[in-house]
Design a protein around this motif. Structure first.
Motif, mmCIF file in Angstrom:
data_model
loop_
_atom_site.group_PDB
_atom_site.id
_atom_site.type_symbol
_atom_site.label_atom_id
_atom_site.label_comp_id
_atom_site.label_asym_id
_atom_site.label_seq_id
_atom_site.Cartn_x
_atom_site.Cartn_y
_atom_site.Cartn_z
ATOM 1 N N ASN A 243 0.859 -1.180 0.000
ATOM 2 C CA ASN A 243 0.000 0.000 0.000
ATOM 3 C C ASN A 243 0.898 1.233 0.000
ATOM 4 O O ASN A 243 1.702 1.427 0.924
ATOM 5 C CB ASN A 243 -0.880 0.020 1.249
ATOM 6 N N ARG A 282 3.068 -2.757 3.885
ATOM 7 C CA ARG A 282 2.619 -3.997 3.245
ATOM 8 C C ARG A 282 1.329 -4.498 3.916
ATOM 9 O O ARG A 282 1.089 -4.236 5.102
ATOM 10 C CB ARG A 282 3.708 -5.056 3.309
ATOM 11 N N PRO A 283 0.491 -5.231 3.163
ATOM 12 C CA PRO A 283 -0.777 -5.728 3.719
ATOM 13 C C PRO A 283 -0.616 -6.529 5.004
ATOM 14 O O PRO A 283 -1.450 -6.449 5.905
ATOM 15 C CB PRO A 283 -1.326 -6.603 2.584
ATOM 16 N N GLU A 284 0.485 -7.283 5.109
ATOM 17 C CA GLU A 284 0.696 -8.080 6.320
ATOM 18 C C GLU A 284 1.205 -7.248 7.490
ATOM 19 O O GLU A 284 1.301 -7.742 8.617
ATOM 20 C CB GLU A 284 1.651 -9.244 6.049
ATOM 21 N N LEU A 311 -7.380 -11.737 2.072
ATOM 22 C CA LEU A 311 -6.987 -10.384 1.662
ATOM 23 C C LEU A 311 -8.241 -9.523 1.688
ATOM 24 O O LEU A 311 -9.204 -9.775 0.951
ATOM 25 C CB LEU A 311 -6.370 -10.395 0.259
ATOM 26 N N HIS A 313 -9.902 -5.999 1.062
ATOM 27 C CA HIS A 313 -9.769 -4.741 0.326
ATOM 28 C C HIS A 313 -10.806 -3.757 0.855
ATOM 29 O O HIS A 313 -11.966 -4.118 1.080
ATOM 30 C CB HIS A 313 -10.005 -4.960 -1.166
ATOM 31 N N VAL A 326 -5.169 -2.621 1.258
ATOM 32 C CA VAL A 326 -5.355 -4.071 1.325
ATOM 33 C C VAL A 326 -4.723 -4.549 2.629
ATOM 34 O O VAL A 326 -3.602 -4.159 2.968
ATOM 35 C CB VAL A 326 -4.685 -4.805 0.140
ATOM 36 N N VAL A 327 -5.449 -5.385 3.377
ATOM 37 C CA VAL A 327 -4.970 -5.925 4.644
ATOM 38 C C VAL A 327 -4.938 -7.453 4.532
ATOM 39 O O VAL A 327 -5.929 -8.064 4.104
ATOM 40 C CB VAL A 327 -5.880 -5.511 5.818
ATOM 41 N N ARG A 328 -3.808 -8.070 4.893
ATOM 42 C CA ARG A 328 -3.744 -9.530 4.963
ATOM 43 C C ARG A 328 -4.038 -9.942 6.401
ATOM 44 O O ARG A 328 -3.411 -9.427 7.333
ATOM 45 C CB ARG A 328 -2.360 -10.034 4.542
#
Length: 364
Positions: A243, A282-284, A311, A313, A326-328
């Motif tokens: 992101n 990062r999403p993670e 994931l 969104h 985006v989130v993991r």
């Protein structure tokens, strides 16, 4: 020795204005190394490979293989073997005949040809298919035959141009693991072109990222992931992508909806009075917080369920605009569509900062 060196190598296509498909590429590949060239379509990665193979002219600079300048040498004199996206097998020949054809053209004795073909077939688990024609093979088997044809030549360098792009997803995973293990076993210098970031990260000893003909960064997969040199590399490497958002800079540092990332004196100096910075996470590196905890209100628009992970969104309101994130997260407990939850950065040290104009990495 099969070290490969690009010395300020360029390929310029005529036009108005001329187009630099590869622009001043400086890159050294060690003997026995597996190097992956990665980038989006049109980045120059296949052109760079073809320059080394002698299939494209080098307009400026030069290329070396094994300490020898091969810039103007014809392809057959460069001691390379190339595996293409298309298998390019002769349909009227058996697997054994396809694999040994180049050796036959060299007038190598039949017993030596058979010995090399048998050895390559054993490595590639093709022994029981040697008498079959290509039409009787699956796509993955045909690709292994194409690789076997390269292996029997015992070249100084393997060049592979997106060899797995015609395979289905499951077969790609299996075959890329096979190629990586095979290269380690043979110890042959290999340059591998792909547009697939996951393929690049899982196969290469080092990965060189190209964009518009220019080398952006060359590092280990872990190095690219943890310390991208610029915003392009940060956004390109990793799946899903980092992101990247432009956020304001205050006296204490860069601010992302209440989360402040301190900036070093060096970073502030590099910003040269700019009031904004590109922030990457990062999403993670994002997490869902409790309902009453601090965090950014996050409206869920899509949930991709991947089994162990999901994931998620959605959008976050930053200033006057809705920014997409985006989130993991754990795949067992994803939020529902349309739900508004709160997300926060796990650790400020996992935030990346880049110059708003040049995109170059800043030391936080």
């Amino acid at each position: 020795m099969a070290e490969v060196i690009y010395r300020n190598a360029s390929r310029v296509y005529p036009g108005s204005p001329p187009v630099s498909a590869v622009d001043g590429l400086d890159l050294e590949v060690s003997d026995g190394e597996f190097l992956v060239l990665v980038g989006p379509s049109g980045s120059g990665k296949s052109t760079a490979l073809r320059m080394l193979a002698g299939l494209e002219d080098v307009d400026e600079g030069g290329v070396e293989i094994g300490g020898k300048d091969v810039t103007t040498m014809p392809p057959k004199g460069r001691d390379i073997a190339m595996v293409f996206q298309s298998y390019a097998l002769y349909p009227h020949m058996t697997v054994a005949e396809n694999m040994g054809f180049a050796l036959k053209l060299r007038r190598m004795p039949k017993d030596q040809v058979r010995k090399r073909v048998d050895e390559a077939a054993k490595l590639l688990e093709l022994g029981k298919y040697l008498d079959r024609k290509p039409k009787a093979l699956s796509g993955g088997q045909r690709q292994r035959v194409a690789m076997g044809r390269a292996i029997v030549r015992e070249p100084a360098v393997f060049l592979m141009d997106e060899p797995l792009s015609n395979l289905d997803a499951k077969l790609r995973v299996e075959t890329r693991a096979h190629i990586a293990a095979l290269q380690k076993r043979l110890g042959t210098t290999t340059i591998y072109v792909t547009h697939d970031q996951v393929e690049a990260m899982t196969m290469g000893h080092r990965v060189a990222v190209l964009h518009e003909g220019v080398l952006q960064q060359c590092d280990t997969p872990r190095g690219l992931y943890e310390r991208p040199a610029n915003a392009f590399v940060a956004g390109f490497m990793g799946s899903p992508a980092m992101n990247l958002k432009t956020v304001p800079v205050g006296g204490d540092g860069a601010t992302l909806d209440g989360v402040t990332v301190p900036l070093s004196r060096q970073a502030m100096s590099a910003l040269d009075g700019k009031s904004e910075v590109i922030l990457g996470v990062r999403p993670e590196s994002l997490r869902l917080t409790g309902g009453d905890d601090d965090g950014m209100p996050f409206t869920v628009e899509l949930v991709e369920e991947l089994g162990a992970d999901a994931l998620v969104h959605g959008t976050v309101r930053i200033g006057d605009s809705d920014e997409r994130f985006v989130v993991r997260m754990d795949g067992r407990t994803p939020p529902g569509l349309g739900e508004t939850v709160k997300v926060a950065v796990r650790d400020a040290e996992e935030v990346h900062l880049f110059h708003p104009d040049s995109g170059l990495r800043l030391a936080a």
